[in-house]
Design an enzyme around this catalytic site. Sequence first.
Site, PDB file in Angstrom:
ATOM      1  N   ASP B 427       0.867  -1.163   0.000  1.00 49.84           N
ATOM      2  CA  ASP B 427       0.000   0.000   0.000  1.00 49.84           C
ATOM      3  C   ASP B 427       0.913   1.225   0.000  1.00 49.84           C
ATOM      4  O   ASP B 427       2.107   1.113   0.245  1.00 49.84           O
ATOM      5  CB  ASP B 427      -0.838  -0.075   1.280  1.00 49.84           C
ATOM      6  CG  ASP B 427      -1.634   1.172   1.511  1.00 49.84           C
ATOM      7  OD1 ASP B 427      -2.209   1.677   0.537  1.00 49.84           O
ATOM      8  OD2 ASP B 427      -1.676   1.635   2.653  1.00 49.84           O
ATOM      9  N   ARG B 653       5.609  16.226  -4.877  1.00 48.39           N
ATOM     10  CA  ARG B 653       4.294  16.564  -5.425  1.00 48.39           C
ATOM     11  C   ARG B 653       4.311  18.020  -5.817  1.00 48.39           C
ATOM     12  O   ARG B 653       4.706  18.864  -5.009  1.00 48.39           O
ATOM     13  CB  ARG B 653       3.220  16.417  -4.371  1.00 48.39           C
ATOM     14  CG  ARG B 653       2.857  15.051  -4.043  1.00 48.39           C
ATOM     15  CD  ARG B 653       1.548  15.145  -3.352  1.00 48.39           C
ATOM     16  NE  ARG B 653       1.266  13.902  -2.658  1.00 48.39           N
ATOM     17  CZ  ARG B 653       0.058  13.583  -2.242  1.00 48.39           C
ATOM     18  NH1 ARG B 653      -0.943  14.433  -2.399  1.00 48.39           N
ATOM     19  NH2 ARG B 653      -0.139  12.453  -1.648  1.00 48.39           N
ATOM     20  N   ARG B 836      -5.327   4.267  -8.061  1.00 50.49           N
ATOM     21  CA  ARG B 836      -6.776   4.393  -7.969  1.00 50.49           C
ATOM     22  C   ARG B 836      -7.448   3.030  -7.909  1.00 50.49           C
ATOM     23  O   ARG B 836      -8.467   2.795  -8.552  1.00 50.49           O
ATOM     24  CB  ARG B 836      -7.337   5.203  -9.141  1.00 50.49           C
ATOM     25  CG  ARG B 836      -6.769   6.592  -9.247  1.00 50.49           C
ATOM     26  CD  ARG B 836      -7.628   7.496 -10.080  1.00 50.49           C
ATOM     27  NE  ARG B 836      -8.903   7.730  -9.439  1.00 50.49           N
ATOM     28  CZ  ARG B 836      -9.119   8.595  -8.481  1.00 50.49           C
ATOM     29  NH1 ARG B 836      -8.136   9.342  -8.049  1.00 50.49           N
ATOM     30  NH2 ARG B 836     -10.297   8.748  -7.944  1.00 50.49           N
ATOM     31  N   LYS B 842      -7.420  -4.395  -4.974  1.00 50.10           N
ATOM     32  CA  LYS B 842      -6.149  -4.759  -4.357  1.00 50.10           C
ATOM     33  C   LYS B 842      -6.110  -6.251  -4.097  1.00 50.10           C
ATOM     34  O   LYS B 842      -5.126  -6.937  -4.370  1.00 50.10           O
ATOM     35  CB  LYS B 842      -5.971  -4.010  -3.028  1.00 50.10           C
ATOM     36  CG  LYS B 842      -5.623  -2.556  -3.184  1.00 50.10           C
ATOM     37  CD  LYS B 842      -5.299  -1.943  -1.828  1.00 50.10           C
ATOM     38  CE  LYS B 842      -4.894  -0.494  -2.000  1.00 50.10           C
ATOM     39  NZ  LYS B 842      -4.454   0.114  -0.749  1.00 50.10           N
ATOM     40  N   ASP B 862      -1.646  -0.590   5.845  1.00 54.88           N
ATOM     41  CA  ASP B 862      -1.934  -0.100   7.186  1.00 54.88           C
ATOM     42  C   ASP B 862      -3.416   0.129   7.423  1.00 54.88           C
ATOM     43  O   ASP B 862      -3.835   0.305   8.549  1.00 54.88           O
ATOM     44  CB  ASP B 862      -1.191   1.210   7.435  1.00 54.88           C
ATOM     45  CG  ASP B 862      -1.790   2.338   6.636  1.00 54.88           C
ATOM     46  OD1 ASP B 862      -2.089   2.119   5.456  1.00 54.88           O
ATOM     47  OD2 ASP B 862      -1.969   3.429   7.187  1.00 54.88           O
TER      48      ASP B 862
END
Lengths: 351, 1212
Positions: B427, B653, B836, B842, B862
């Site tokens: 993740d 970012r 996305r 997943k 998590d």
Amino acid sequence: MNHANGSAVAGSSSGSGDDLAPRRNSKRPKYSRFTQQELPACKPILTPKWVISVFTLIGVIFVPIGVAALLASNNVVEIVDQYDDKCVPPNMTNDKVAYIQNATFDKTCIRTLQVLKNMSQPIYVYYQLDNFYQNHRRYVKSRNDEQLRKASQANETSGCDPERTANGAPIVPCGLIAWSLFNDTYKFSLDNKNLTVNKKGISWKSDRDHKFGKDVYPKNFQNSSVIGGAKLDPKIPLSEQEDLIVWMRTAALPTFRKLYGKIEQDLKEGDSIIVTLENNYNTYSFSGKKKLVLSTSSWLGGKNDFLGIAYLAIGGLCFFLAVAFTVIYLVKPRKLGDPSYLSWNRNPAGN
Amino acid sequence: MARRGKKKNGLRWSKIYSFACIRPNEVLEDEQASSLGGPGYSRIVHCNQSHLHRQKPLKYPSNYISTTKYNVITFLPKAIFEQFRRVANLYFLLAAGLSLTPISPFSPFSMIAPLAFVVGLSMIKEAVEDWRRFMQDVEVNGRNVSVHKGEGQFEYKQWQKICVGDVVKVEKDQFFPADLLLLSSSFEDGICYVETMNLDGETNLKVKRSLEVTQALEDDASFKDFTATIRCEDPNPNLYTFVGNFEYERQVYALEPNHILLRDSKLRNTTYVYGVIIFTGHDSKVMQNATKSPAKRSRIEKKMDKVIYVLFTILVLISVISSIGFAVITKTKMPNWWYLQPKNDAGLYDPSKPVASGLAHLVTALILYGYLIPISLYVSIEVVKVSQALFINRDVLMYDEETEKPAHARTSNLNEELGQVDTILSDKTGTLTCNQMDFLKCSIAGVPYGVRSSEVEIATEKQMASEASVSEIESAHGTTDIVDRPQKPAIKGFSFEDDRLLHGNWVREPTAGIIRLFFRTLALCHTAIPEPNEETGGFTYEAESPDEGAFLVAAREFGFEFCRRQQSSVFIKEKYSPSGDPVEREFKLLSLLEFNSKRKRMSVIVRDEESGKILLLCKGADSIIFERLSKDGRMYLNETKQHLNEYGESGLRTLALAYKVLDESEYSAWDTEFQRAKTNIGPDREALVEHISDNMEKELILVGATAVEDKLQKGVPQCIDKLAQAGLKIWVLTGDKIETAINIGYACSLLRQGMTQIRLSIENDDLLAQDVNKAAKENILMKLTNASQMIKLEKDPHAAFALIIDGKTLTYALEDDIKNHFLSIAVECASVICCRVSPRQKAMVTRLVKEGTGKVTLAIGDGANDVGMIQEADIGIGISGVEGMQAVMASDFSISQFRFLERLLVVHGHWCYKRIALMICYFFYKNIAFGLTIFYFEAFTGFSGQSVYDDWYMLLFNVVLTSLPVISLGVFEQDVSSEVCLQFPALYQQGAKNLFFDWYRIIGWMFNGLYTSIVIFFLSIGIFYNRIFRAGGQTADMAAVGTTIFTCIIWAVNLQIALIMSHFTWIQHFFVWGSIVSWYLFLVAYGSSSPTLSGNSYKILGEALGPAPIYWLSTLVVAAACNIPYLVHISYQRVSHPLDHHVLQEIKYYRKDVEDENMWKREKVRARQRTKIGLTARVEAKFRQFAGRLSKKEKVPSSPSLSSSTNIQNPQ
């Protein structure tokens, strides 16, 4: 997920962490070499030195033992006499079973044994049976140790099937083992003089003292329709019936020897011993051989070449391996810890 | 904190926002009403009348929850059932049952005792684990919540006591005890903030709002006469839907998911809420969602089962041989064996019925040879695994100081699987990153500011430095200590360092005016609200995304502190105003054009109250902003683009900022249009609003760009590097946008310059519905074919591919006809990033990898959104650092930081794999060696089923005499130390390739067992055959022979394990030699016990065997003969084909690593797998670039949105 106007605390919100400070590290695992798997350890590796010395060492230890064992075995003098066929009268050889089962026939048989080598006392007398499955499960289980130990437990015959009771009373000693007790007897004479056979002390002392009761007397024994083997003197307690005690130690293999007695007298080379035997025991049904064995003993026990040979073979093999590895290390030396043997160096293309 | 009682801060959120929130509570329409009351929608809740729900017909389950597997009554039957689902246990149960009958060769005790021991131990473990769950339930059920007890009075009650229909008051930072309907909150407009981390793993807060009609119920007293009825759906697991209506004061209102507060979420930033309970206990959505975590078994164990079947086959085979032998002998020979009285009550030994006897004997034989099946294997493995798990739990180097959490092996079943992982599926947020944004760099007016490097840059530099200097020695502890930064940023969210802008110095820059505009944009263009922080005197910001928070913190640090928000104004304290003194300036907020994922930008229109100027301030994705620039707004475009590229490559970012000055008339004309659009009720309202917003956001002037670092968790790049070196493949599955995911890809060095990126995404969603599927599929198939073509044609060995795919494309790619195609490409790629993706996807991706490649997959995450993936993967790892525990609860292992994965896999995994593999092989060896001797002996007893050993010996063989050494092997064996494991991650491949538990090895060990059994039996028999074994003339009976053979076995198998071990602490010494000693001790003890117990073994050692030299000599020769072949094998293997760990052991043994540091260092570099990802690969690529600078240039892909924009919004 659809809440476009969600909001999160992004600024500093350090305040919440402070109250945790006092109990800091409470969950921290305690350091110890044990829990961290860092205990001191020896990490032996097989270096050529070690390999060669281990094999050499085994060789050095084993070969002398082998030699000693063979020597001991060679010193043992053994006289073996197979008498099962010979003790059947010639007219009965076609039906040995009928002969042995017929109580009216005289079973006495005379054998002469030649002493080929000096034998020093004590000389052990054995009978050897062949093809006799004393280790058969039905047989092994058919006894009751409690009953043998205590007079009060005479009724305890569980496990003794099918030889538990006779005429409605319990048999002491019960079970197939006792019932089939060996009953050939041997008398020895040398130069017309009797050689006394000492039948005391042929069983384990612990058996006499703890497993066969001093107050337990044979009762109701061999009283059923079929009589198996020897009869026991009801006046002698079991602890003194040493033939029975020896017999009750069931053998591991279908060929076995059991101690009959000891001749406590030296025998010389060339002596010939006359054996007067009562050939009572039926091995003819299952074509088992019967042998009479006289043997001296060494520190190793009786004649046993096998042990010596095994030691010599393995010791020799180890010497050979020590040499072989020396050659390998010489011919194809690999420096220990040479990184070029690491997989990434051996096939650089990656694997 | 202390905000209680300070009700209402005067803000009405619904009015700040432009359009997202204007949705009037409509009175229920007819068609929705009709579906209620039907099947699946039958629930009726009488609010505030919970007594109605305490009895039928409306009695709903209580709020008591139980997550235990068993209770007091069901424990025994259920746990026993579980135990006997194992084939081996079932076999032993049958054997134990049969041991009560006469056909058994053993006494019942010797069969039942080990089984009871083994099963009992496993059951105790189950009970302890369940007890823990029970205590957890007790804690949860015992929590208190304030409940309306009538007459407007509230009192505290335990969670388990509350009931459907109760009105509860939940206070700040409390969990909701059940699923509630929100009635009112401390905010005037009935909103509240909810943290749903336990449900979906998202860390941002969600806003829930009550129906307008109930907002008036604002204090305890107002509930005195409150009644209402809710009709709604039945309990179901859908977290995001809710259908129901609310009848209140003779009106019916529709309920939406937004009105519902779910159990296990938490009230945040809201002083209190009132709610009425709809679903309790196991009816609540989160409990409905709870899936039983699947029981996972490691590959080794599955293979072990197969080996056990092989052993069963052998068992059956030799049993059949035995019983045929028995039947034949019974038929032909036994009638002559008068001493057995065959005619008399022969029972099982009836010569006249050989077939029946044979069949009965088959059962006997199956029990007799049962020692081939290692009964104690399962229990030994349990013991070993629990101990290994303890070591994992207690590892100080996997303890995180910050969260105070050690690593935790929640299940010990999978320890060895950790050593065989092939693919890691990770993740992103919370796992690789901290979900904390740090303002790091910016570019204003074409000038780059910010001297501090991003983490990946620092790491790269370090790596380059260490590569360059050979003398430098890397720390043994791998990654942990390299990562410390020079100094930690003092301010959360702000790690900017550049004196040109800080401390007011920016005023002296030539472009001060633009810089001021830049900072104002940061301070104004957002939707956050400030909250005074009483401790520091400053403000904290409640922003909807962490990057927005970072902007505000940055603005504050630059001297533009956003300090107050009113309904239509934003106040900013400017420290460095032109006048020189700090002033508070008010900006009138005229309009706010919201962010959404399609627009990828947000704007505010403000009027500077001082100058009266109207400004449109806009921030957004660079590509979007750049195409909206006016002609004269492109002054800094090229420089900014270049900077953005650099930022993008270092994993930052980025967002571009732009503005535009409006005049009054222009604005008001637009505003009327905008207002009209907003109030338009109709299907095209949003399109219209968007279109009008779009018109406004044109002709912008570029100001600059920001670069925010999505802070990686500590040590992540180094850890990924090591894992890559260990040969692991790493996939990132994230719910984030593609751009963000790519940024993180760069930051983690999963992506780098020079990699060919294969992007799979579907843009066109305008097609007609029925065509969409087909077209999209064809599109993807074409792309996949192209990609595989490209990969095939690639000749450059250094070429690396990265696959980036988005969720929508993934739905097609995961369909049956494409998925294998997709997987084959994904496997070729050095890194795979899926963005996305939904939690379900997943899990599906994980399953695809697991089943498609057949290799071991590990999923790490998590949040609750990772639960599916964690449960699906072969190994699931939860990050326990954060508050939400859903992932941890579903996981097999939990660690508090991603970086601990390195130690968990490379050290513990490697060790555990080898330990378990060796241990199982040894077990098979040992039981074959022992079990077959029993078979050989049968041949000498006429296959009668008699064992040469005493029952007690057999009983103790597995349980005591040989169990501890093998357990110590399984717990303590180390081929190389942990330092070496970390220095040579390549060693990990031994596990991944399963070198130590392949059939070749297993069969090798079985043959070793066969050889050993033959040597032991026949050598011993040879020595004892028909011979006098004592100087005293005695011959050996069965007890003496059996004891001797058994002694040989004990020596042989214990010497064997000593040869296997390469790491002897005192514990191993103690167990191995202690086992041998304990055998003699046992013999002494057994021999001196009552003869009734010991039978023929009475005084066996003291009287019969001890004084006989032949007994000791036979032990020596047999033990040596058994182990020489193995010794030759390992000696020869070491000479000619040493494995990596052999060589490393030797290097360590001769301390060559200390003497020849260069060699050690060089090998560490060489040992790296040829990885295409990770820091090392990145550095190597850089070196190649420097060195070659060949014609590679054209291969560098044009990655158009390399420097893409970031969100100011969470993924929708």
